[in-house]
Design an enzyme around this catalytic site. Structure first.
Site, mmCIF file in Angstrom:
data_model
loop_
_atom_site.group_PDB
_atom_site.id
_atom_site.type_symbol
_atom_site.label_atom_id
_atom_site.label_comp_id
_atom_site.label_asym_id
_atom_site.label_seq_id
_atom_site.Cartn_x
_atom_site.Cartn_y
_atom_site.Cartn_z
ATOM 1 N N GLU A 1 10.847 15.818 15.373
ATOM 2 C CA GLU A 1 11.175 15.672 13.962
ATOM 3 C C GLU A 1 10.334 16.651 13.135
ATOM 4 O OE1 GLU A 1 9.890 12.082 11.778
ATOM 5 O OE2 GLU A 1 11.927 12.000 10.989
ATOM 6 N N CYS B 1 13.927 10.067 6.770
ATOM 7 C CA CYS B 1 13.837 9.589 8.152
ATOM 8 C C CYS B 1 15.180 9.718 8.847
ATOM 9 C CB CYS B 1 13.335 8.162 8.190
ATOM 10 S SG CYS B 1 14.145 7.092 7.013
ATOM 11 N N GLU C 1 3.212 8.218 15.136
ATOM 12 C CA GLU C 1 1.811 8.108 15.546
ATOM 13 C C GLU C 1 1.133 6.958 14.804
ATOM 14 O OE1 GLU C 1 3.296 10.966 14.420
ATOM 15 O OE2 GLU C 1 3.703 11.654 16.466
ATOM 16 N N VAL C 2 1.291 6.948 13.482
ATOM 17 C CA VAL C 2 0.667 5.867 12.700
ATOM 18 C C VAL C 2 1.373 4.542 13.006
ATOM 19 C CG1 VAL C 2 0.108 5.024 10.389
ATOM 20 C CG2 VAL C 2 -0.163 7.436 10.923
ATOM 21 N N LYS D 1 0.877 -1.172 0.000
ATOM 22 C CA LYS D 1 0.000 0.000 0.000
ATOM 23 C C LYS D 1 0.911 1.217 0.000
ATOM 24 C CE LYS D 1 -1.824 3.012 2.161
ATOM 25 N NZ LYS D 1 -1.620 4.454 1.868
ATOM 26 N N GLU E 1 9.581 1.629 11.005
ATOM 27 C CA GLU E 1 10.677 2.566 10.750
ATOM 28 C C GLU E 1 10.048 3.950 10.771
ATOM 29 O OE1 GLU E 1 12.809 4.978 9.746
ATOM 30 O OE2 GLU E 1 12.889 4.288 7.652
#
Ligand code: NAP
Ligand code: MG
Length: 479
Positions: free
Chosen positions: A380, A281, A228-229, A172, A247
């Site tokens: 971040e 990231c 959060e996700v 996805k 990650e």
């Protein structure tokens, strides 16, 4: 193309709804994708399940899988310019960055193509008359939820090791950057992968994404995105009794000691945050400098950072726009808040006057010295925002470096070999660079986080372990 790629075929979404594809460089829509539903995800997982349990994919040998991956690497290389153009338009990144991403993508398939038949089990000495074998087996069907920052690279980073091991996969991609994944699905077919080995369902996280993680036919999930996700994914995975790798980004520091080689450090420190407009990231988003050289180092850094230029993908400057209007607003709010909190703004890059006024551009910003508790020093930003802070000595450097909730990557700049080892071993990070930095670099190098940066390891042989499980066979053959 508003279609999903399921069971080796292009299929319309069950709901018929679509989402617009927006060009970050102009803010204008230029296409649409299917807004995937739970039904579409169900179809994709069933196709993967069938491919793994009864279909041709589940019967492939490791050598055959390696050859398919190698063919895919070659196809990526021979379509590199096309893929780079798709990626640059879809994400806004400069063409040379998109080209480098596609080179890395090909490397993922090349590396795991070569590794596929080199993942071996082991035997264990046990009781007299027994033979114990530890087999390495695929999970079965793996789900892959991707972010929008490096969509092409991520396609390879997460799918290549999973396919090498023999899993069937359902991907996805992020709703904001699907184009390269859809083009790559065509190349997957061309490379000869059997139907159902790779399935791509486009759509939103809250609908298609959560349906995937919660699907009873899924055996494992790999997620890259926000903390959060990531938490939500782990909870959904727990409800589904499956494992996951997360990650989730970072607030990765450079530690610059007084004896550092400034000439070597300055360009690397700049690139580590500017690359991909800071939407990385493993971006180096904090620069921590020993107080005795803070002013001297910052003078040089300010000068270099001020030269940063922002433009459209075809201008091929240091960085491009932010991915969406929403992310741009988020990045700008961090910049505004730091200003309102009185954190000194030391340098800014420039946006090329030739860019489209509708594009999602933001000026790269260097702040410092920031109070250690300030949000800009801890959270971040996921944009081209670098924050500088002085430290007193090695102990203070460690406290500061390890003082956020994240722990992904770190760099140490010093000529002192003992200090390199001492500091490196105490840093809370999945990767530590010494007198260099590689945001996203090195397909061969295991990568992953601690704490709010997530868990599990990708890249290198480590990914082959995370995408497989052991089975211990105990045989009593008698003495
Ligand atoms: P995100 O929301 O975490 O999205 C990552 C992926 O997860 C996307 O495919 C997303 O779908 C999907 N998703 C969202 N909610 C889901 C749910 N409930 N169940 C299953 N899947 C779900 O990240 P974002 O909104 O794109 O960016 C927000 C922040 O995340 C950034 O500012 C940055 O801090 C961080 N981020 C980190 C990385 C990284 O490499 N570590 C990459 C991207 C973003 P949608 O596309 O529909 O949202
Ligand atoms: Mg999102």
């Amino acid at each position: 193309m508003a279609r999903h790629f399921i069971d080796g075929d292009w299929v319309a979404g069950s709901g018929g709804a679509t989402l617009p594809v927006v060009e970050p460089a102009t803010g204008r829509a230029f296409g649409e994708i299917a807004d995937g539903t739970g039904e579409d995800v169900d179809r994709a997982v069933r196709a993967a399940r069938h491919a793994y349990d009864e279909g041709a994919w589940g019967r492939t040998t490791a050598t055959e899988r390696g050859r398919m991956l190698t063919r895919l690497a070659d196809l990526v290389s021979s379509n590199a310019e096309d893929l780079a153009s798709i990626e640059a338009r879809d994400t806004g990144k400069p063409m040379s960055v998109a080209r480098a991403d596609v080179t890395a993508l090909a490397r993922y398939f090349e590396f795991y193509g070569g590794a596929a038949d080199k993942l071996h089990g082991e035997t264990i000495p046990y009781l007299a008359g027994y033979l114990v074998q530890v087999l390495r087996e695929p999970h079965g069907v793996t789900g892959h939820i991707l972010p929008w920052n490096y969509p092409a690279q991520m396609f390879g980073r997460t799918l290549a090791p999973s396919l090498a091991v023999g899993n069937a996969t359902v991907l996805k991609p992020a709703e904001d950057a699907c184009a390269s994944a859809l083009r790559l699905a065509e190349l997957v077919m061309e490379a000869g992968f059997p139907a159902g080995a790779v399935n791509v369902v486009t759509g939103r996280g809250a609908s298609a994404g959560s349906a995937l993680v919660s699907h009873p036919g899924l055996d494992f999930v790999s997620f890259t995105g926000s903390p959060e996700v990531g938490q939500t994914i782990q909870k959904l995975a727990a409800d589904n009794y499956i494992g996951c790798t997360l990650e989730l980004g970072g607030k990765s520091p450079h530690l610059v000691f007084a004896d550092a080689d400034f000439d070597a450090a300055i360009p690397v420190v700049c690139k580590a945050i500017i690359q991909n407009s800071g939407q990385t990231c493993s971006a180096g988003s904090r620069v921590l400098v020993e107080r005795s050289v803070y002013d001297a180092f910052m003078e040089r850094l300010v000068e270099a950072f001020s030269r940063t230029r922002v433009g459209a993908p075809d201008m091929d400057l240091d960085c491009g726009p932010i991915i969406t209007a929403r992310q741009r607003a988020r990045v700008q709010s961090f910049i505004d808040r730091a200003g309102a909190d009185g954190v000194p703004l030391l340098a800014e890059g420039t946006i090329d006057p030739g860019v489209d006024a509708g594009g999602f551009y933001v000026r790269p910003s260097l702040f410092g010295p920031a109070p250690r508790a300030n949000v800009i020093a801890r959270e971040e930003v996921f944009g081209p925002v670098l924050v500088a802070m002085p430290f007193e000595d090695e102990a203070d450097a460690m406290t500061l470096a390890n003082g956020t909730d994240y722990g992904l990557v770190a760099a140490i700049w010093t000529r002192d070999g003992a200090r390199q080892m001492r500091v490196g071993r105490r840093l809370r990070a999945g990767q530590v660079f010494v007198n260099t930095y590689g945001a996203g670099a090195g397909i061969e190098l295991p990568f992953g986080g601690n704490g709010k940066s997530g868990h599990g390891r990708e890249k290198g042989f480590a990914a082959l372990h995370d995408f497989s499980r052991t089975k211990t066979m105990v045989l009593n053959h008698g003495v």
